[in-house]
Motif scaffolding. Sequence first.
Motif, mmCIF file in Angstrom:
data_model
loop_
_atom_site.group_PDB
_atom_site.id
_atom_site.type_symbol
_atom_site.label_atom_id
_atom_site.label_comp_id
_atom_site.label_asym_id
_atom_site.label_seq_id
_atom_site.Cartn_x
_atom_site.Cartn_y
_atom_site.Cartn_z
ATOM 1 N N SER A 65 0.812 -1.212 0.000
ATOM 2 C CA SER A 65 0.000 0.000 0.000
ATOM 3 C C SER A 65 0.847 1.265 0.000
ATOM 4 N N VAL A 66 1.912 1.281 0.817
ATOM 5 C CA VAL A 66 2.755 2.483 0.897
ATOM 6 C C VAL A 66 3.705 2.587 -0.292
ATOM 7 N N SER A 67 3.658 1.609 -1.185
ATOM 8 C CA SER A 67 4.460 1.648 -2.411
ATOM 9 C C SER A 67 3.668 2.252 -3.563
ATOM 10 N N ASN A 68 2.575 2.940 -3.184
ATOM 11 C CA ASN A 68 1.760 3.683 -4.154
ATOM 12 C C ASN A 68 1.105 2.799 -5.217
ATOM 13 N N VAL A 69 0.647 1.609 -4.803
ATOM 14 C CA VAL A 69 -0.127 0.790 -5.729
ATOM 15 C C VAL A 69 -1.590 1.229 -5.671
ATOM 16 N N ASP A 70 -2.315 0.968 -6.742
ATOM 17 C CA ASP A 70 -3.730 1.349 -6.808
ATOM 18 C C ASP A 70 -4.632 0.281 -6.207
ATOM 19 N N GLY A 71 -4.148 -0.944 -6.163
ATOM 20 C CA GLY A 71 -4.925 -2.046 -5.613
ATOM 21 C C GLY A 71 -4.017 -3.215 -5.310
ATOM 22 N N VAL A 72 -4.507 -4.149 -4.494
ATOM 23 C CA VAL A 72 -3.717 -5.312 -4.089
ATOM 24 C C VAL A 72 -4.470 -6.592 -4.411
ATOM 25 N N LEU A 73 -3.731 -7.531 -5.003
ATOM 26 C CA LEU A 73 -4.250 -8.884 -5.233
ATOM 27 C C LEU A 73 -3.484 -9.842 -4.337
ATOM 28 N N LEU A 74 -4.214 -10.546 -3.475
ATOM 29 C CA LEU A 74 -3.609 -11.565 -2.628
ATOM 30 C C LEU A 74 -3.648 -12.886 -3.376
ATOM 31 N N THR A 75 -2.477 -13.478 -3.660
ATOM 32 C CA THR A 75 -2.432 -14.624 -4.565
ATOM 33 C C THR A 75 -2.499 -15.980 -3.877
ATOM 34 N N CYS A 76 -2.503 -16.023 -2.542
ATOM 35 C CA CYS A 76 -2.534 -17.312 -1.838
ATOM 36 C C CYS A 76 -3.943 -17.615 -1.359
ATOM 37 N N SER A 77 -4.564 -18.636 -1.944
ATOM 38 C CA SER A 77 -5.961 -18.945 -1.654
ATOM 39 C C SER A 77 -6.190 -19.352 -0.201
ATOM 40 N N SER A 78 -5.169 -19.861 0.468
ATOM 41 C CA SER A 78 -5.336 -20.290 1.857
ATOM 42 C C SER A 78 -5.684 -19.126 2.784
ATOM 43 N N PHE A 79 -5.347 -17.906 2.370
ATOM 44 C CA PHE A 79 -5.595 -16.738 3.205
ATOM 45 C C PHE A 79 -6.823 -15.941 2.766
ATOM 46 N N THR A 80 -7.556 -16.436 1.778
ATOM 47 C CA THR A 80 -8.732 -15.734 1.274
ATOM 48 C C THR A 80 -9.735 -15.365 2.369
ATOM 49 N N PRO A 81 -10.024 -16.249 3.339
ATOM 50 C CA PRO A 81 -11.028 -15.888 4.356
ATOM 51 C C PRO A 81 -10.665 -14.664 5.190
ATOM 52 N N TYR A 82 -9.418 -14.243 5.148
ATOM 53 C CA TYR A 82 -8.977 -13.129 5.989
ATOM 54 C C TYR A 82 -8.933 -11.807 5.237
ATOM 55 N N VAL A 83 -9.288 -11.836 3.964
ATOM 56 C CA VAL A 83 -9.286 -10.617 3.174
ATOM 57 C C VAL A 83 -10.355 -9.646 3.691
ATOM 58 N N ASP A 84 -11.523 -10.159 4.052
ATOM 59 C CA ASP A 84 -12.587 -9.292 4.564
ATOM 60 C C ASP A 84 -12.171 -8.606 5.861
ATOM 61 N N LEU A 85 -11.283 -9.256 6.611
ATOM 62 C CA LEU A 85 -10.779 -8.680 7.852
ATOM 63 C C LEU A 85 -9.746 -7.588 7.588
ATOM 64 N N LEU A 86 -8.899 -7.821 6.597
ATOM 65 C CA LEU A 86 -7.780 -6.913 6.337
ATOM 66 C C LEU A 86 -8.124 -5.765 5.381
ATOM 67 N N ALA A 87 -8.981 -6.030 4.408
ATOM 68 C CA ALA A 87 -9.260 -5.040 3.362
ATOM 69 C C ALA A 87 -9.736 -3.686 3.902
ATOM 70 N N PRO A 88 -10.606 -3.652 4.916
ATOM 71 C CA PRO A 88 -11.089 -2.350 5.410
ATOM 72 C C PRO A 88 -9.997 -1.483 6.043
ATOM 73 N N LEU A 89 -8.832 -2.062 6.305
ATOM 74 C CA LEU A 89 -7.747 -1.309 6.921
ATOM 75 C C LEU A 89 -7.006 -0.423 5.921
ATOM 76 N N PHE A 90 -7.323 -0.579 4.643
ATOM 77 C CA PHE A 90 -6.600 0.141 3.600
ATOM 78 C C PHE A 90 -7.576 0.943 2.735
ATOM 79 N N ASN A 91 -7.086 2.021 2.154
ATOM 80 C CA ASN A 91 -7.959 2.877 1.347
ATOM 81 C C ASN A 91 -7.876 2.548 -0.138
#
Length: 222
Positions: A65-91
């Motif tokens: 995020s601090v590397s000035n990307v416009d969006g993030v894709l998480l490529t490891c499916s094992s962590f998919t359930p935690y995206v809803d937890l982490l996504a709101p922390l970023f703009n």
Amino acid sequence: MTYRIGLVHATLNAVQPMNDAFRQHAPETTCLNFLNEGLIQELNETGNVTPEMVRRLGKLIETASVSNVDGVLLTCSSFTPYVDLLAPLFNIPVISVDYAMLDQAVSIGNRIGLIATVAAAGPTSEQILKDIAEEKGKSIVINTEIISEAFAALQKGDEDKHDMLIQQKIKGLSKNCDVVVLAQISMIRALQGLQTLTTPVLTSPEISIKSILSKLDHKDTK
């Protein structure tokens, strides 16, 4: 509109397939890669995603995020359930690479074949499929195959064995399923040289690229 996408990886095996997919389907996009192989190593050893692992994943997303990307894709499916937890922390949009693929699988048919090479990825993807089906009011049957020896072969550099094991499972599942899903990006290489099948075989890169770019396009039009 051109974008900078942060690709967050837990295994080196996902880096090349995901970058290749962007070069093929969205060549104008700039990709920045952020990797912590310790996450998948610990996951394979313990079989569980711990709060500490989620925190480390969050730090990796923050670095993107601090590397000035416009969006993030998480490529490891094992962590998919935690995206809803982490996504709101970023703009910026933070999405999992496989959710759109699993949603499409449920739309295609009732009998879904699911193949994973990391033990934790199978149950995770299976639960997401069930959740999506419930939301759609659809009844599905999931046939899950875990091929841990394929991941081990890939880690040792035996790509031919990795591909062969996955191809065998694809052929077997395609006989009785409406659609076959490959749970992880690292598995996409097994499709090379596979004979044409009447049953669709879904992989996440192309679908997820369309999903993240659509979100960014929608965000820019607001």
